[in-house]
Design an enzyme around this catalytic site. Structure first.
Site, short mmCIF file in Angstrom:
data_model
loop_
_atom_site.label_atom_id
_atom_site.label_comp_id
_atom_site.label_asym_id
_atom_site.label_seq_id
_atom_site.Cartn_x
_atom_site.Cartn_y
_atom_site.Cartn_z
N ARG A 124 -37.50 28.26 -31.25
CA ARG A 124 -36.71 27.03 -31.19
C ARG A 124 -35.25 27.32 -30.89
O ARG A 124 -34.55 26.49 -30.30
CB ARG A 124 -36.86 26.22 -32.47
CG ARG A 124 -36.29 24.80 -32.37
CD ARG A 124 -36.61 23.96 -33.59
NE ARG A 124 -37.97 23.47 -33.58
CZ ARG A 124 -38.32 22.19 -33.42
NH1 ARG A 124 -37.39 21.27 -33.25
NH2 ARG A 124 -39.58 21.82 -33.45
N GLU A 128 -32.49 16.62 -38.77
CA GLU A 128 -31.90 17.85 -38.26
C GLU A 128 -30.82 17.68 -37.19
O GLU A 128 -29.82 18.41 -37.22
CB GLU A 128 -33.02 18.74 -37.70
CG GLU A 128 -33.97 19.25 -38.76
CD GLU A 128 -35.13 20.04 -38.15
OE1 GLU A 128 -35.46 21.09 -38.70
OE2 GLU A 128 -35.68 19.59 -37.13
#
Length: 769
Positions: A321, A722
């Protein structure tokens, strides 16, 4: 008296109080440690290694077993099943070290005693002897020592970055160290295990992933998953630190509970918790960027070395990621970025809010900043010139289709007064003096979905009782973020009833099986959709029943506030439910949802791992004392995209908290190991999370209320947990500008993160020299 036809309270898109807010502030919210302990509950405490890497040559528990209240000691040999809690099946993450310890603070044994204090004191009486082995603590030292990877690396590429770099009119290369971060949840790791009949055991744990705890406990006990029940009512914070890290504690409690046939609780002290559990991965990033004289990026190459620790844990998807977000908001025509998940003799690092994304995004912002200084341009201008346009491909070949950053940035630039304030900062710094100022506007483009496609599923269970009250259960976990409230709002709107009618119950593997972790900002997206599916199943049965019972066509049946309309008739919701019960209509349903359209092939580095992107931007202004390196955040302005917000009040709170936590990661929160491998920042006295006094003096947070998810998300909302964390980078960038003013902005400050006062002061002295 409330009008029976008035709009319901607590439906989707309304500001609605967190379901536990009053209990939180009055102390009446029950966490795992608050549960009434069963009669005869005993306690476990971990014994941790005092060697960074070494062979265990002897273990002597004589003094431990002689301590008051001690019932026994558990070590690797005492586990009935497999000594492993690796979440990826690599069998590299033992509960108790066996033969070799791989980091200072690794669990080696557990003491079981009548009280927690007795177990804790007895654990320190054990004698463990080691034959020391060489150790490497940081990713570059590990690379040079040939430690290898904990999991397979990844490369993302599009075009020919090497050739484009050679052809670019200008090139910059650099190295950037980005620190890790401790989760510092208010409630530490804790588990309570209660033995049952035969092979059964029930647990109350503070975890973001009940189904994984269930699987791990079954694995370690050598029993099927149906023998293990895991319950979670709420957590006192998680931030990723309770996604996999709870597994070990739950397994120790469960093994002890079955062995001694008594309930067992385990809760480490804060410093042991911080020492023995994984953190955000710190990275060393080698980057190269080619660009033209207008500041447009032509090529990017990057190598991201991560401190992963002794085992894989979630380092594979975390470092993946990081690569997915190494572009942040910018299009790279030719690109090659590679991950290097390095094995180190430190605790195995794990998930943390953003899951590697922030570490990738800050690489992009460093390169943009470098370009701005090289061309004497405001980095914001460079940012705007390189923003994605719809139709362009990311390094992983996903097409950007929902770009809104040009409008969002323009709006924030105007509402924050950015241009006038930047000029005022430049004028202030031109006068010289001890206090220097900086200002920066940084964006975020954040992909939403689990990159492991199979995790993008959720279940929910709804019961409507004969009195019209509603029981709601889903697979997500509540850690303070308001997930339960949002899902309840979805159900309230579906049934057109007040949210007070809905009872939100604990997450339990007994009701919803095979759940995914509440992580990746996907909790509301997944569980909200699953709950809506369950509600719609029940509504469909009720519509058919009402149509038949009240002699109208089904298309004439409608749920309205507190009622069901059947043609010209208005029937109270309770009356409909009671009648349906008497007619033997099923008033319970299990809902399910899986995210559509997503796919990812790691072998080719291509696919559509994300269902959509969330966007945002922040302007931060700081003042830096160049004599001490200290600084304050004078002001922060944020405009963030949450689509059509399910609950604007909760979403604003998430944006505020994420921003402050992100700023803390890049400023005050420093992890430091000594040369023996001991983590020395292992308590509030040595590890500095942001305080209330560290928040921006002026803090303006707004949601982009004109935005709406282009994909069919739950009520067209977007994830919020997030993405705004990345906006803390604006504080770091502003500090860099303030420091760069020392040398007249001829070169960037090139601060490593976190920008502690010591690092700031050293950078000031370097630029002065």
């Amino acid at each position: 008296m409330k009008d029976d036809t008035a709009p319901i309270t607590g439906q989707a898109h309304q500001d609605t109080i967190h379901d536990s807010a009053i209990k939180h502030v009055t102390g009446h919210a029950d966490y795992t440690d608050d549960l009434v302990e069963p009669t005869g509950t005993i306690h476990a405490y971990l014994g941790l290694s005092t060697c960074a890497h070494g062979r265990i040559t002897g273990m002597d528990f004589t003094d431990t077993l002689a301590q008051p209240g001690v019932l026994g000691v558990l070590s690797a040999a005492d586990l009935p099943g497999v000594n492993d809690v690796s979440p990826n099946g690599k069998n590299d993450d033992p509960i108790f070290a066996e033969g070799v310890v791989h980091f200072w603070g690794q669990p080696v044994f557990a003491v079981i005693a009548e009280t927690r204090d007795q177990a804790r004191r007895a654990a320190h009486k054990a004698r463990i002897d080691y034959d020391g082995l060489p150790h490497a603590l940081d990713p570059i030292a590990a690379r040079d020592a040939g430690m290898g990877y904990v999991t397979d690396p990844l490369m993302l590429k599009r075009g020919d970055a090497a050739a484009a770099m050679v052809d670019a009119p200008r090139r910059i290369t650099g190295r950037f160290a980005v620190g890790g971060q401790d989760h510092f949840y208010l409630e530490g790791q804790i588990a309570l295990a209660i033995p049952g009949e035969d092979d059964e055991v029930a647990l109350h744990v503070s975890t973001q992933h009940p189904s994984e705890v269930q699987h791990m406990v079954a694995h370690v006990l050598g029993v099927p998953s149906n023998a293990v029940v895991v319950n979670v009512r709420r957590m006192g914070g998680g931030f990723g630190g309770k996604e996999t890290q709870m597994n070990l504690f739950a397994c120790v409690a469960a093994v002890a509970a079955k062995r001694w046939h008594r309930a067992v609780k385990i809760r480490p002290d804060r410093d042991d918790d911080m020492t023995a559990t994984g953190k955000r991965h710190d990275f060393v990033i080698d980057y190269a960027v080619g660009f033209d004289d207008d500041g447009r990026i032509r090529a990017v190459e990057g190598d991201l070395y991560a401190r992963c620790g002794f085992s894989a844990d979630l380092s594979g998807p975390v470092t993946d990621r990081a690569l997915f977000h190494a572009d942040n908001a910018y299009f790279y025509p030719d690109v090659r970025v590679s991950s290097h998940p390095m094995r180190t003799n430190t605790v195995s690092n794990t998930a943390f809010r953003g899951f590697g994304g922030p570490q990738g995004a800050i690489m992009a912002e460093r390169m943009v900043e470098e370009i701005g200084y090289a061309l004497s341009l405001d980095p914001l201008e460079v940012r705007k010139r390189n923003l994605y346009q719809n139709g362009q491909l990311t390094p992983y070949h996903q097409e950007v289709q929902d770009q809104i950053l040009p409008r969002l940035i323009a709006e924030l630039e105007e509402t924050s007064g950015y241009q006038a304030r930047r000029q005022a900062v430049l004028d202030w710094n031109a006068r010289g003096g001890v206090i220097r100022k900086g200002i920066a506007l940084t964006p975020v483009k954040f992909g939403i979905s689990f990159t492991a496609t199979w995790f993008n599923q959720a279940g929910a269970l709804i019961h409507v009782y004969s009195d019209g009250s509603i029981h709601l259960n889903h697979g997500g976990t509540e850690m303070g973020q308001g997930l339960n409230t949002k899902v309840a709002q979805v159900v309230a709107e579906a049934f057109q009833c007040d949210i007070s009618r809905i009872k939100i119950t604990k997450t339990t593997t007994e009701k919803v099986p095979n759940t995914s972790a509440t992580a990746a900002s996907s909790g509301t997206d997944l569980n909200g959709m699953a709950a809506l599916d369950a509600a719609n199943q029940i509504k469909a049965r009720l519509v058919a029943f009402v149509a038949e019972n009240w002699k109208v066509a089904e298309d004439q049946v409608e749920f309205v506030p507190g009622h069901v309309r059947a043609g010209d008739q208005m029937i109270a919701f309770n009356q409909v439910i009671r009648a349906a019960y008497m007619a033997r209509i099923q008033l319970s349903a299990a809902g399910f949802y899986k995210t559509p359209k997503i796919h990812w092939d790691r072998t080719t580095g291509q696919g559509r791992p994300f269902y959509y992107f969330a966007y945002g931007a922040a302007v931060s202004e700081v003042s830096v004392d160049t004599l001490t390196g200290e600084y304050v955040i004078d002001r922060a302005d944020i405009l963030h995209d949450v689509g059509r917000s399910l609950n604007p009040a909760l979403d604003r709170g998430q944006v505020e908290g994420a921003f402050v936590q992100g700023a803390g990661w890049l400023t005050t929160e420093e992890l430091w190991w000594d040369d023996k491998g001991r983590l020395r920042t292992h308590a509030p006295s040595t590890y500095k999370v942001p305080l209330a006094s560290d928040r921006p003096r002026v803090f303006n947070v707004a949601l982009a209320d004109w935005s709406e998810a282009t994909e069919r998300t739950i009520k067209r909302s977007k994830a919020v947990g997030e993405p705004p964390f990345v906006l803390g980078i604006s504080v770091f960038e502003a500090i860099n500008m303030a420091v760069a003013s020392i040398a007249g902005y001829r070169e960037p400050a090139r601060l490593d993160a976190p920008a502690t006062p010591e690092r700031v002061l050293m950078a000031v002295e370097r630029l002065r020299g």
